[in-house]
Design a protein around this motif. Structure first.
Motif, PDB file in Angstrom:
ATOM      1  N   ASP A   1       0.620  -1.458  -0.058  1.00 48.33           N
ATOM      2  CA  ASP A   1      -0.053   0.246   0.255  1.00 48.33           C
ATOM      3  C   ASP A   1       0.902   0.937  -0.396  1.00 48.33           C
ATOM      4  O   ASP A   1       0.247   2.225   0.061  1.00 48.33           O
ATOM      5  CB  ASP A   1      -1.335  -0.304   0.822  1.00 48.33           C
ATOM      6  N   HIS A   2       1.879   0.960  -0.200  1.00 42.30           N
ATOM      7  CA  HIS A   2       3.316   2.096  -0.617  1.00 42.30           C
ATOM      8  C   HIS A   2       3.126   2.637   1.084  1.00 42.30           C
ATOM      9  O   HIS A   2       3.586   4.245   1.626  1.00 42.30           O
ATOM     10  CB  HIS A   2       2.565   3.276  -1.471  1.00 42.30           C
ATOM     11  N   GLU A   3       3.182   2.121   1.699  1.00 42.95           N
ATOM     12  CA  GLU A   3       3.245   2.587   3.590  1.00 42.95           C
ATOM     13  C   GLU A   3       4.900   2.345   4.456  1.00 42.95           C
ATOM     14  O   GLU A   3       5.093   1.079   3.591  1.00 42.95           O
ATOM     15  CB  GLU A   3       2.286   1.975   4.416  1.00 42.95           C
ATOM     16  N   LEU A   4       4.913   3.639   4.491  1.00 42.91           N
ATOM     17  CA  LEU A   4       6.857   2.841   5.477  1.00 42.91           C
ATOM     18  C   LEU A   4       6.099   1.868   6.051  1.00 42.91           C
ATOM     19  O   LEU A   4       5.536   2.549   7.680  1.00 42.91           O
ATOM     20  CB  LEU A   4       6.889   4.147   5.290  1.00 42.91           C
ATOM     21  N   VAL A   5       7.202   1.215   7.085  1.00 42.91           N
ATOM     22  CA  VAL A   5       7.201   0.202   7.886  1.00 42.91           C
ATOM     23  C   VAL A   5       8.602   0.241   8.638  1.00 42.91           C
ATOM     24  O   VAL A   5       9.480   0.679   7.804  1.00 42.91           O
ATOM     25  CB  VAL A   5       6.694  -1.508   7.449  1.00 42.91           C
ATOM     26  N   ILE A   6       8.196   0.279   9.797  1.00 43.93           N
ATOM     27  CA  ILE A   6       9.548   0.384  10.349  1.00 43.93           C
ATOM     28  C   ILE A   6       9.588  -0.860  11.723  1.00 43.93           C
ATOM     29  O   ILE A   6       8.864  -1.036  12.578  1.00 43.93           O
ATOM     30  CB  ILE A   6       9.638   1.975  11.204  1.00 43.93           C
TER      31      ILE A   6
END
Length: 78
Positions: free
Chosen positions: A68-73
């Protein structure tokens, strides 16, 4: 924790090395993108007069973008 080397990279633990291998498979499958390791983030506090002061850095074990083009840290902790 036992330091473990994978692909010439030394990880702080076997679990972190295993997670790296899982994420590499997800990159190859096109499930995630832009995998980065040990990404630094500044830790900043704001003084009463509004001055921003960096008091250290947090290093994320893995950073990537999901489908979903979300940044995951992500941190790999046992």
């Amino acid at each position: 924790a036992v330091k473990t080397v994978v692909d010439g990279i030394t990880f702080d633990s076997k679990w972190e090395a295993e997670r790296y291998q899982e994420l590499q498979l997800r990159v190859k499958a096109g499930d995630i993108a832009g995998l980065r390791l040990q990404e630094p983030y500044p830790c900043i506090v704001v003084s009463p007069d509004g001055e921003q002061i960096e008091i250290g850095k947090y290093f994320a074990d893995f950073v990537y973008f999901n489908k979903d083009h979300e940044l995951v840290i992500e941190d790999a902790k046992g």
